[in-house]
Design a protein around this motif. Structure first.
Motif, PDB file in Angstrom:
ATOM      1  N   GLY A 231     -15.394  -1.484  -2.548  1.00 20.89           N
ATOM      2  CA  GLY A 231     -15.780  -2.647  -1.750  1.00 20.89           C
ATOM      3  C   GLY A 231     -16.841  -2.348  -0.712  1.00 20.89           C
TER       4      GLY A 231
ATOM      5  N   GLU B 124     -10.054   5.610   9.404  1.00 24.31           N
ATOM      6  CA  GLU B 124      -9.060   4.575   9.651  1.00 24.31           C
ATOM      7  C   GLU B 124      -7.737   4.974   8.992  1.00 24.31           C
TER       8      GLU B 124
ATOM      9  N   ASP C  29      -3.171  -0.890   7.376  1.00 27.07           N
ATOM     10  CA  ASP C  29      -3.669  -0.680   8.734  1.00 27.07           C
ATOM     11  C   ASP C  29      -5.059  -0.049   8.712  1.00 27.07           C
ATOM     12  N   ALA C  30      -6.036  -0.769   9.247  1.00 26.19           N
ATOM     13  CA  ALA C  30      -7.411  -0.277   9.289  1.00 26.19           C
ATOM     14  C   ALA C  30      -7.801   0.189  10.688  1.00 26.19           C
TER      15      ALA C  30
ATOM     16  N   PHE D 180       0.824  -1.199   0.000  1.00 29.31           N
ATOM     17  CA  PHE D 180       0.000   0.000   0.000  1.00 29.31           C
ATOM     18  C   PHE D 180       0.868   1.262   0.000  1.00 29.31           C
TER      19      PHE D 180
ATOM     20  N   TRP E  31      -4.327  -2.479  -0.214  1.00 31.26           N
ATOM     21  CA  TRP E  31      -5.400  -1.922   0.616  1.00 31.26           C
ATOM     22  C   TRP E  31      -5.847  -2.883   1.718  1.00 31.26           C
ATOM     23  N   ARG E  32      -6.092  -4.132   1.374  1.00 26.41           N
ATOM     24  CA  ARG E  32      -6.600  -5.100   2.360  1.00 26.41           C
ATOM     25  C   ARG E  32      -5.610  -5.343   3.493  1.00 26.41           C
ATOM     26  N   GLY E  33      -4.317  -5.273   3.185  1.00 30.46           N
ATOM     27  CA  GLY E  33      -3.314  -5.502   4.217  1.00 30.46           C
ATOM     28  C   GLY E  33      -2.881  -4.246   4.946  1.00 30.46           C
TER      29      GLY E  33
ATOM     30  N   PHE F  82      -4.010  -3.570  -4.368  1.00 32.76           N
ATOM     31  CA  PHE F  82      -3.645  -4.858  -3.768  1.00 32.76           C
ATOM     32  C   PHE F  82      -3.177  -4.709  -2.319  1.00 32.76           C
TER      33      PHE F  82
ATOM     34  N   ARG G 234      -5.516   3.687   6.930  1.00 24.93           N
ATOM     35  CA  ARG G 234      -5.298   3.556   5.480  1.00 24.93           C
ATOM     36  C   ARG G 234      -6.098   4.592   4.692  1.00 24.93           C
ATOM     37  N   SER G 235      -7.309   4.903   5.129  1.00 24.96           N
ATOM     38  CA  SER G 235      -8.112   5.914   4.440  1.00 24.96           C
ATOM     39  C   SER G 235      -7.515   7.303   4.603  1.00 24.96           C
TER      40      SER G 235
END
Length: 186
Positions: free
Chosen positions: A182, A121, A60-61, A4, A56-58, A54, A123-124
């Motif tokens: 998503g 969050e 930090d949320a 990311f 994004w899912r990994g 790719f 990452r956002s």
């Protein structure tokens, strides 16, 4: 998280190089030609964008902040404005484009800010904060270059920009957002 962050660096690195390093950019265009430069720029940007997706899912949320539920409605309104500004940037110039001078950058700023209002969050904040920072910095750079502003056309150009931006907004809000981000909005 590494993919990311690497994606953000590559994507925005290409954009910052193109927007801010005008001398080296010009030298590269002189050396390889405008078409190959645009192709290389597009490939690097696409590579960064793919890594962002790719990664994004990994990423930090963890939640840094949360906002009241009603803030979503403010975000929806601001994103509609952003879509209209983006449409105004790529359609024949009207009063909207003339008033904001650089509607694409204004649209990106409004879009990023709106998303920061409701996405707290890590990452956002990194993603939308990077888009907002880039748009602000690029707008300052464009202002320093004194780029010419298009003359305002007839008001019908604004009507078209509002219609196109509105239709795109409805398509994304009601259907495409779930595939892009998503998350279904409604």
């Amino acid at each position: 998280m590494l993919l990311f962050i690497l994606g953000l660096i590559i994507f925005f690195g290409a954009h910052f190089f193109s927007a801010l390093a005008r001398g080296p950019r010009g030298a590269m265009i002189s050396k390889i030609g405008e078409g190959p430069y645009k192709g290389l720029y597009s490939l690097i940007s696409l590579a960064g964008f793919v890594l962002i997706i790719f990664g994004w899912r990994g990423a930090d949320a963890s939640v840094l902040y949360s906002t009241p539920l009603w803030m979503r409605h403010v975000t929806y309104l601001l994103v509609l404005v952003a879509f209209i500004l983006l449409a105004a940037a790529y359609l024949p110039a009207g009063k909207i484009a003339n008033a904001v001078k650089h509607p694409m950058l204004a649209g990106v700023k409004v879009w990023a800010f709106a998303h920061l209002l409701v996405n707290g969050e890590v990452r956002s904040v990194m993603l939308f904060g990077a888009f907002l920072a880039f748009a602000v910095i690029d707008r300052i750079a464009v202002k320093r270059r004194e780029a010419p502003v298009r003359a305002a056309g007839p008001v019908m150009n604004d009507v078209i920009a509002i219609a196109v931006g509105g239709v795109a907004y409805v398509a994304v809000a009601l259907y495409l957002h779930r595939y892009i981000a998503g998350i279904a909005l409604f």
